[in-house]
Write a protein that holds these residues in place. Structure first.
Motif, PDB file in Angstrom:
ATOM      1  N   VAL A  11      11.339 -24.575  97.030  1.00  0.00           N
ATOM      2  CA  VAL A  11      12.521 -23.926  96.445  1.00  0.00           C
ATOM      3  C   VAL A  11      13.578 -24.963  96.059  1.00  0.00           C
ATOM      4  CG1 VAL A  11      14.435 -22.329  96.915  1.00  0.00           C
ATOM      5  CG2 VAL A  11      12.094 -21.727  97.571  1.00  0.00           C
ATOM      6  N   GLY A  12      13.881 -25.871  96.987  1.00  0.00           N
ATOM      7  CA  GLY A  12      14.862 -26.915  96.675  1.00  0.00           C
ATOM      8  C   GLY A  12      14.423 -27.762  95.494  1.00  0.00           C
ATOM      9  N   GLN A  13      13.163 -28.138  95.504  1.00  0.00           N
ATOM     10  CA  GLN A  13      12.651 -28.972  94.404  1.00  0.00           C
ATOM     11  C   GLN A  13      12.726 -28.227  93.064  1.00  0.00           C
ATOM     12  OE1 GLN A  13       8.745 -30.589  95.197  1.00  0.00           O
ATOM     13  NE2 GLN A  13       9.413 -31.725  96.999  1.00  0.00           N
ATOM     14  N   THR A  14      12.319 -26.963  93.069  1.00  0.00           N
ATOM     15  CA  THR A  14      12.280 -26.193  91.804  1.00  0.00           C
ATOM     16  C   THR A  14      13.691 -25.927  91.278  1.00  0.00           C
ATOM     17  OG1 THR A  14      10.241 -25.155  92.556  1.00  0.00           O
ATOM     18  CG2 THR A  14      11.382 -24.087  90.723  1.00  0.00           C
ATOM     19  N   VAL A  15      14.554 -25.501  92.164  1.00  0.00           N
ATOM     20  CA  VAL A  15      15.935 -25.197  91.757  1.00  0.00           C
ATOM     21  C   VAL A  15      16.667 -26.475  91.358  1.00  0.00           C
ATOM     22  CG1 VAL A  15      18.156 -24.437  92.690  1.00  0.00           C
ATOM     23  CG2 VAL A  15      16.155 -23.060  93.043  1.00  0.00           C
ATOM     24  N   GLY A  16      16.440 -27.536  92.127  1.00  0.00           N
ATOM     25  CA  GLY A  16      17.096 -28.806  91.814  1.00  0.00           C
ATOM     26  C   GLY A  16      16.727 -29.296  90.429  1.00  0.00           C
ATOM     27  N   GLU A  17      15.441 -29.223  90.142  1.00  0.00           N
ATOM     28  CA  GLU A  17      14.983 -29.692  88.828  1.00  0.00           C
ATOM     29  C   GLU A  17      15.519 -28.780  87.714  1.00  0.00           C
ATOM     30  OE1 GLU A  17      10.760 -30.346  88.742  1.00  0.00           O
ATOM     31  OE2 GLU A  17      10.833 -31.154  86.710  1.00  0.00           O
ATOM     32  N   ALA A  18      15.558 -27.485  87.989  1.00  0.00           N
ATOM     33  CA  ALA A  18      16.035 -26.544  86.967  1.00  0.00           C
ATOM     34  C   ALA A  18      17.531 -26.750  86.678  1.00  0.00           C
ATOM     35  CB  ALA A  18      15.768 -25.105  87.417  1.00  0.00           C
ATOM     36  N   PHE A  19      18.313 -26.987  87.721  1.00  0.00           N
ATOM     37  CA  PHE A  19      19.747 -27.248  87.497  1.00  0.00           C
ATOM     38  C   PHE A  19      19.936 -28.558  86.732  1.00  0.00           C
ATOM     39  CE2 PHE A  19      21.061 -24.340  91.156  1.00  0.00           C
ATOM     40  CZ  PHE A  19      21.671 -23.417  90.332  1.00  0.00           C
ATOM     41  N   ALA A  20      19.154 -29.572  87.105  1.00  0.00           N
ATOM     42  CA  ALA A  20      19.277 -30.859  86.407  1.00  0.00           C
ATOM     43  C   ALA A  20      18.922 -30.695  84.927  1.00  0.00           C
ATOM     44  CB  ALA A  20      18.378 -31.901  87.064  1.00  0.00           C
ATOM     45  N   ALA A  21      17.915 -29.873  84.646  1.00  0.00           N
ATOM     46  CA  ALA A  21      17.507 -29.648  83.253  1.00  0.00           C
ATOM     47  C   ALA A  21      18.606 -28.959  82.447  1.00  0.00           C
ATOM     48  CB  ALA A  21      16.229 -28.800  83.216  1.00  0.00           C
ATOM     49  N   LYS A  22      19.505 -28.264  83.153  1.00  0.00           N
ATOM     50  CA  LYS A  22      20.650 -27.620  82.474  1.00  0.00           C
ATOM     51  C   LYS A  22      21.852 -28.561  82.409  1.00  0.00           C
ATOM     52  CE  LYS A  22      18.568 -23.750  81.834  1.00  0.00           C
ATOM     53  NZ  LYS A  22      18.077 -23.449  80.479  1.00  0.00           N
ATOM     54  N   HIS A  24      23.226 -30.379  85.021  1.00  0.00           N
ATOM     55  CA  HIS A  24      24.007 -30.576  86.248  1.00  0.00           C
ATOM     56  C   HIS A  24      23.559 -31.853  86.963  1.00  0.00           C
ATOM     57  CE1 HIS A  24      25.779 -26.645  85.726  1.00  0.00           C
ATOM     58  NE2 HIS A  24      24.571 -26.132  85.543  1.00  0.00           N
ATOM     59  N   GLU A  25      24.484 -32.423  87.733  1.00  0.00           N
ATOM     60  CA  GLU A  25      24.174 -33.634  88.527  1.00  0.00           C
ATOM     61  C   GLU A  25      23.736 -33.189  89.914  1.00  0.00           C
ATOM     62  OE1 GLU A  25      27.197 -36.797  88.732  1.00  0.00           O
ATOM     63  OE2 GLU A  25      28.017 -35.835  86.957  1.00  0.00           O
ATOM     64  N   VAL A  26      22.440 -33.294  90.156  1.00  0.00           N
ATOM     65  CA  VAL A  26      21.863 -32.763  91.392  1.00  0.00           C
ATOM     66  C   VAL A  26      21.545 -33.878  92.382  1.00  0.00           C
ATOM     67  CG1 VAL A  26      19.847 -31.526  92.334  1.00  0.00           C
ATOM     68  CG2 VAL A  26      20.868 -30.783  90.159  1.00  0.00           C
ATOM     69  N   VAL A  27      21.801 -33.611  93.665  1.00  0.00           N
ATOM     70  CA  VAL A  27      21.245 -34.447  94.742  1.00  0.00           C
ATOM     71  C   VAL A  27      20.480 -33.499  95.669  1.00  0.00           C
ATOM     72  CG1 VAL A  27      21.742 -35.876  96.764  1.00  0.00           C
ATOM     73  CG2 VAL A  27      23.009 -36.253  94.638  1.00  0.00           C
ATOM     74  N   LEU A  28      19.237 -33.877  95.976  1.00  0.00           N
ATOM     75  CA  LEU A  28      18.378 -33.043  96.818  1.00  0.00           C
ATOM     76  C   LEU A  28      18.431 -33.563  98.251  1.00  0.00           C
ATOM     77  CD1 LEU A  28      16.166 -30.726  96.428  1.00  0.00           C
ATOM     78  CD2 LEU A  28      14.511 -32.583  96.670  1.00  0.00           C
ATOM     79  N   GLY A  29      18.688 -32.648  99.195  1.00  0.00           N
ATOM     80  CA  GLY A  29      18.838 -33.056 100.584  1.00  0.00           C
ATOM     81  C   GLY A  29      17.623 -32.775 101.438  1.00  0.00           C
ATOM     82  N   THR A  30      17.327 -33.711 102.330  1.00  0.00           N
ATOM     83  CA  THR A  30      16.223 -33.586 103.274  1.00  0.00           C
ATOM     84  C   THR A  30      16.699 -34.194 104.590  1.00  0.00           C
ATOM     85  OG1 THR A  30      13.886 -34.139 103.646  1.00  0.00           O
ATOM     86  CG2 THR A  30      15.193 -35.798 102.522  1.00  0.00           C
TER      87      THR A  30
END
Ligand SMILES: NC(=O)c1ccc[n+]([C@@H]2O[C@H](COP(=O)([O-])OP(=O)(O)OC[C@H]3O[C@@H](n4cnc5c(N)ncnc54)[C@H](OP(=O)(O)O)[C@@H]3O)[C@@H](O)[C@H]2O)c1
Length: 230
Positions: A11-22, A24-30
Motif C-alpha cells: 500500500v505504501g509503495q503503491t500510494v507513494g508512487e502514485a502521489f509522486a506521479a502526480k 508530489h514530493e514523497v518520502v516512504l517510511g520504513t
C-alpha cells in the motif's frame, strides 16, 4: 505537496508512487533502513532498494518521512498503526493531515480462512471504535481522514482502470482536511467521493473489509469497486 508515507508494504509503495506521479514530493517510511534490510524480500511488495531505484523516491525512517510530509499517509496494518505512528513521533505528526488507509484485519492464526472467504477484525478496533478513531484519539491535534480503504490499492490509485464509475468514501472531523484529501482522490480519478461525516464514519468503511474479502474470493479477483445508487 510534500507527502510522508508511514508504511512501506504494497500500500505504501503503491500510494507513494502514485502521489509522486502526480507531482508530489514523497518520502516512504520504513522501520529499518540498513542496506541489508532494504534489500530484503517483502511479502506482497518489492524490496525497498529495488523500489527506490526504480521510482527515485527516497526511503527513510518513519520519523524522517513524518518530518518531511506536510501530509502524512498511514499505510500500516490497523493492529499496529499506533506503534508505527509512535515511531514517527508526536512532534513530527503535529497538526498534519493523516490519510489513514488502514483496516483492522485480525492476523492471529485461524482468524483468516481464504478457502471460505472468511476474515475477521481485531476486536479492540471494531464495533464501538475504529483505527481511524484511535489514531485521532492518540493524536488530537492531527487531522485524520479515513480514505482509500474500501478497494484494492491498485484500484484506489487508478479507479478508472475498472472501466466503470465507482465510488469511494472519506470520514474525518476536519472539513478543510477532507476537502484537501478529496482533491487528492479526484486527481487519482475518483469522480464520486462520499463524505461520511466525522471520523466515526471509519467504523463502517473499515468493517467493509469483511465483505470485501468474501467478494474477492467469490468473484475470483481483488479488482472490483463499489457503486452507491440512490
Ligand atoms: N492491500 C491493499 O490493496 C489494501 C487496500 C486498502 C487498504 N489496505 C490496508 O492498508 C494497510 C497497509 O497494508 P500493507 O499490506 O501495505 O501493509 P504491511 O505490508 O502489512 O505493513 C506495512 C508497514 O507496517 C510496518 N510494520 C509492521 N509491523 C510493525 C510494527 N510492529 N510496528 C511498526 N511498524 C510495523 C512495516 O514496517 P517495515 O517497513 O519496517 O517492515 C511496513 O512498513 C493495511 O491496514 C491494509 O489493511 C490494504
Amino acid at each position: 505537496m510534500k507527502i510522508g508515507v508511514i508504511g512501506a508494504g504494497v500500500v505504501g509503495q503503491t500510494v507513494g508512487e502514485a502521489f509522486a506521479a502526480k507531482g508530489h514530493e514523497v518520502v516512504l517510511g520504513t522501520r529499518a533502513v540498513t542496506e541489508e534490510e532494504l534489500a530484503k524480500p517483502r511479502s506482497m511488495a518489492v524490496p525497498l532498494k529495488d523500489w527506490a531505484t526504480r521510482t527515485s523516491i527516497p526511503v527513510a525512517t518513519f520519523r524522517e518521512a513524518a518530518r518531511h510530509g506536510e501530509i502524512l499517509v498511514n499505510a500500516t496494518a490497523g493492529g499496529i498503526a499506533l506503534d508505527a505512528l509512535a515511531l514517527a513521533g508526536k512532534d513530527a505528526i503535529g497538526s498534519k493531515v493523516i490519510i489513514d488507509i488502514a483496516n483492522p484485519i485480525d492476523f492471529t492464526p485461524g482468524a483468516i480462512d481464504p478457502s471460505r472467504g472468511l476474515m475477521a477484525s481485531v476486536p479492540a478496533l471494531t464495533n464501538s471504535t475504529s483505527v481511524g478513531e484511535e489514531i485521532q484519539r492518540a493524536y488530537p491535534e492531527a487531522r485524520v481522514v479515513k480514505a482509500l480503504n474500501t478497494a484494492n490499492i491498485a484500484v484506489g490509485v487508478a479507479p478508472k482502470s475498472l472501466g466503470g464509475d465507482i465510488d469511494t468514501f472519506i470520514a474525518g472531523d476536519d472539513a478543510t482536511a477532507k476537502a484537501l484529501v478529496t482533491d487528492l482522490l479526484k486527481a487519482f480519478g475518483w469522480s464520486t467521493v462520499i463524505d461520511l461525516g466525522d471520523i466515526t464514519g471509519a467504523r463502517g468503511t473499515e468493517q467493509f473489509i469483511v465483505l470485501w474479502f468474501r467478494l474477492m474470493v467469490t468473484l475470483g479477483t481483488p479488482t472490483f469497486g463499489i457503486k452507491v445508487v440512490k
